[in-house]
Design an enzyme around this catalytic site. Structure first.
Site, mmCIF file in Angstrom:
data_model
loop_
_atom_site.group_PDB
_atom_site.id
_atom_site.type_symbol
_atom_site.label_atom_id
_atom_site.label_comp_id
_atom_site.label_asym_id
_atom_site.label_seq_id
_atom_site.Cartn_x
_atom_site.Cartn_y
_atom_site.Cartn_z
ATOM 1 N N GLY A 93 61.815 25.343 100.468
ATOM 2 C CA GLY A 93 60.417 24.931 100.319
ATOM 3 C C GLY A 93 60.070 23.649 101.062
ATOM 4 O O GLY A 93 59.020 23.061 100.840
ATOM 5 N N HIS B 194 69.681 30.325 90.827
ATOM 6 C CA HIS B 194 68.799 29.751 91.859
ATOM 7 C C HIS B 194 68.762 28.235 91.675
ATOM 8 O O HIS B 194 68.820 27.736 90.547
ATOM 9 C CB HIS B 194 67.392 30.350 91.740
ATOM 10 C CG HIS B 194 66.512 29.978 92.898
ATOM 11 N ND1 HIS B 194 65.862 28.772 92.952
ATOM 12 C CD2 HIS B 194 66.206 30.632 94.048
ATOM 13 C CE1 HIS B 194 65.177 28.703 94.087
ATOM 14 N NE2 HIS B 194 65.381 29.819 94.780
ATOM 15 N N ASN C 192 61.615 36.185 96.978
ATOM 16 C CA ASN C 192 61.589 35.539 95.666
ATOM 17 C C ASN C 192 60.199 34.942 95.487
ATOM 18 O O ASN C 192 59.873 33.938 96.110
ATOM 19 C CB ASN C 192 62.669 34.440 95.617
ATOM 20 C CG ASN C 192 62.584 33.630 94.341
ATOM 21 O OD1 ASN C 192 61.956 34.051 93.365
ATOM 22 N ND2 ASN C 192 63.219 32.460 94.331
ATOM 23 N N LYS D 45 58.987 33.558 92.887
ATOM 24 C CA LYS D 45 58.957 32.430 91.946
ATOM 25 C C LYS D 45 57.806 32.622 90.947
ATOM 26 O O LYS D 45 57.539 33.737 90.531
ATOM 27 C CB LYS D 45 58.846 31.102 92.709
ATOM 28 C CG LYS D 45 59.848 31.013 93.850
ATOM 29 C CD LYS D 45 59.974 29.639 94.416
ATOM 30 C CE LYS D 45 60.893 29.671 95.618
ATOM 31 N NZ LYS D 45 61.304 28.376 96.072
ATOM 32 N N SER E 95 63.449 28.019 103.745
ATOM 33 C CA SER E 95 62.385 27.963 104.754
ATOM 34 C C SER E 95 62.520 29.031 105.847
ATOM 35 O O SER E 95 62.264 28.764 107.022
ATOM 36 C CB SER E 95 62.300 26.557 105.360
ATOM 37 O OG SER E 95 61.992 25.619 104.344
ATOM 38 N N GLU F 131 66.467 26.170 91.680
ATOM 39 C CA GLU F 131 65.430 25.663 90.765
ATOM 40 C C GLU F 131 65.866 25.829 89.305
ATOM 41 O O GLU F 131 65.523 25.013 88.448
ATOM 42 C CB GLU F 131 64.093 26.371 91.057
ATOM 43 C CG GLU F 131 63.473 25.836 92.345
ATOM 44 C CD GLU F 131 62.615 26.816 93.109
ATOM 45 O OE1 GLU F 131 62.179 27.833 92.539
ATOM 46 O OE2 GLU F 131 62.376 26.567 94.309
ATOM 47 N N GLU G 242 71.927 28.812 99.824
ATOM 48 C CA GLU G 242 70.621 28.167 99.928
ATOM 49 C C GLU G 242 70.789 26.659 99.806
ATOM 50 O O GLU G 242 70.832 26.123 98.685
ATOM 51 C CB GLU G 242 69.700 28.656 98.813
ATOM 52 C CG GLU G 242 69.448 30.150 98.842
ATOM 53 C CD GLU G 242 68.108 30.495 98.206
ATOM 54 O OE1 GLU G 242 67.275 31.076 98.891
ATOM 55 O OE2 GLU G 242 67.897 30.141 97.034
#
Ligand code: PEP
Length: 252
Positions: A175, A97, A11, A13, A215, A99, A169
């Protein structure tokens, strides 16, 4: 050992211009070993068509969108529809996702409509689920997963459910450099599989590919992939560099 074919997904992003995507693929593809696995690359919308063109004809390497709207067309400024993805040969899409959920405020209802649209149009959704640190510490991990799964699968029948890929996730691992322990990931993946078995049946549960994301890097991929419940990974930061993502794809 399960007989579920692993998926290693990138991904990107909001990273990479078209030229940067091309340069990545030029150095990544010659070394990418896809035997016994599938690889998915999710570039930003502007690099989707170029990535699709460069991956076309490769058997087990797919291009995915990072998001889409559920409507086919209309007054939705800034959005991309399922038909637009299909039009440029994109058949996979990441939905929900963290985010999108946490930065852009996507609701369960919105994600549910996107899942229905993806299935209706024959796109393969990678549905992301996962709890925040606060939710984990309050002991609510399974409640959060249950609600995310229930709403996302609410409009989807058994046939559609069979096509969905799930990515667990934990938000606190995305991240941050913190990876869920094998035990934490396995526990969550087992919960998801059990939920699928209750909601649908054992076949859906046993064949469902559940990826881990948070991560993932060259240093931890082998350990993660050794876990019986982990059927692949969704990689953010460590997928941006071709050498690093190659090490992840060619794990083991
Ligand atoms: C992700 O974007 O889905 C992700 C897991 O990011 P990272 O690998 O950077 O934690």
């Amino acid at each position: 050992m399960s007989n579920r074919t692993p998926i290693i997904a990138a991904n990107w992003k909001m990273h990479k211009t078209v030229g940067e995507a091309r340069a990545f693929l030029d150095s990544f593809l010659p070394g990418c070993d896809t035997s016994g696995k599938e690889v998915v690359i999710a570039p930003p919308f502007t690099a989707l068509a170029e990535t699709e063109a460069m991956l076309r004809g490769l058997d087990r390497v797919h291009v995915a969108a990072q998001n889409m709207h559920h409507e086919e067309k209309g007054a939705f400024t800034g959005e991309i529809s399922p038909l637009m993805l299909l039009d440029i040969g994109v058949n996979w899409v990441i939905i929900g996702h963290s985010e999108r959920r946490h930065i852009f405020g996507e609701s369960h209802g919105f994600i549910s409509r996107k899942m229905a649209a993806a299935v209706r149009h024959g796109l393969t959704p990678i549905l992301c689920v996962g709890e925040t640190l606060e939710e984990r510490e309050a002991g609510h991990t399974f409640d959060v997963l249950r609600e995310q799964l229930a709403t996302a699968f609410e409009p989807i029948g058994e046939e559609g459910a069979a096509t969905v890929v799930i990515a667990y996730e934990p938000v606190w691992a995305i991240g941050t450099g913190k990876t869920a322990s094998a035990g934490q990931a396995n526990e969550a993946h087992r919960f998801i599989r059990e939920w699928l078995s209750n909601r649908f049946n054992n076949t859906i549960a046993d064949t469902k590919r559940i990826l881990y994301g948070g991560s993932v890097k060259p240093a931890n991929i082998s350990k993660l992939m050794a876990e019986s419940e982990i059927d692949g990974v969704l990689v953010g930061g460590a997928s941006l560099d071709a050498a690093s993502f190659l090490e992840i794809v060619n794990y083991g």
